[in-house]
Structure formats: C-alpha cells, structure tokens
Design a protein around this motif. Sequence first.
Motif, mmCIF file in Angstrom:
data_model
loop_
_atom_site.group_PDB
_atom_site.id
_atom_site.type_symbol
_atom_site.label_atom_id
_atom_site.label_comp_id
_atom_site.label_asym_id
_atom_site.label_seq_id
_atom_site.Cartn_x
_atom_site.Cartn_y
_atom_site.Cartn_z
ATOM 1 N N ALA A 50 0.448 -1.480 0.193
ATOM 2 C CA ALA A 50 0.040 -0.316 0.317
ATOM 3 C C ALA A 50 0.688 1.484 -0.266
ATOM 4 O O ALA A 50 0.711 2.252 -0.558
ATOM 5 N N GLN A 53 3.950 2.679 -5.282
ATOM 6 C CA GLN A 53 3.866 3.245 -6.649
ATOM 7 C C GLN A 53 3.596 1.808 -8.017
ATOM 8 O O GLN A 53 3.308 1.530 -8.559
ATOM 9 N N ARG A 80 0.569 1.594 -9.940
ATOM 10 C CA ARG A 80 -0.955 1.601 -9.246
ATOM 11 C C ARG A 80 -0.962 3.137 -11.131
ATOM 12 O O ARG A 80 -0.332 3.591 -11.635
ATOM 13 N N GLU A 82 -4.677 4.986 -11.548
ATOM 14 C CA GLU A 82 -6.357 5.793 -10.626
ATOM 15 C C GLU A 82 -6.291 4.583 -9.432
ATOM 16 O O GLU A 82 -7.353 3.708 -9.121
ATOM 17 N N GLY A 83 -5.141 4.345 -8.215
ATOM 18 C CA GLY A 83 -5.199 3.441 -7.476
ATOM 19 C C GLY A 83 -5.537 2.256 -6.567
ATOM 20 O O GLY A 83 -5.613 1.869 -6.159
ATOM 21 N N ALA A 84 -5.671 1.106 -7.926
ATOM 22 C CA ALA A 84 -5.527 0.484 -8.989
ATOM 23 C C ALA A 84 -4.301 -0.402 -9.122
ATOM 24 O O ALA A 84 -3.241 0.455 -9.688
#
Length: 94
Positions: A50, A53, A80, A82-84
């Motif tokens: 988490a 990147q 990563r 768009e957050g995924a």
Amino acid sequence: MRSRYSAFVVRDEPYLRRTWAPETRPGEIDFDPGLRWTGLEIEGTTEGTAFHQHGTVTFTARYVHGGEPGAMHERSRFARHEGAWVYVDGDVDA
C-alpha cells in the motif's frame, strides 16, 4: 498476479484489459485454444504494498500445449493506476 493468471485460465478478456496499464495494453488478447494453464507458482515479489507505486512479481506458470507440458517464467512489473494495481510489462525467460 493470481487474479490475472486465473483470468487467463478462464479467458476473461474484459478483466485482463481492466488490469493492464493503458500505455501497454494490447488492442486484443489472443488466447491459444490449444493451451491449457495448469498451475501458478509465485517465486518472489518486490515492493507492491500500500506504500508503493510500483512492484514486481516473479512467477512460473505451467501449461499443457498440444499434449506437451511446459512452463513460462516471468518477472512482471506492476504499477498503480487510478488507485488500482495494473500489469505494465514483463521479462519472460526463454
């Protein structure tokens, strides 16, 4: 990585496209009808938490093609978007 392997097993092109980086995503994904995936071994990872990147996954995917067993070994790069997490590209050992 495991979910993308599973998507290749069941030939889920929409999922593979969603989890592929836009800059490296192919126009279409060709599935070889004579190829059957039979197993996945994750051998190592770098970063990819988490707090990162980017990350890598090294794996061996086993298959049967034309009745003959085989294996594909790859070091995949993920990023990563768009957050995924999405697959960017990889180095396949011949």
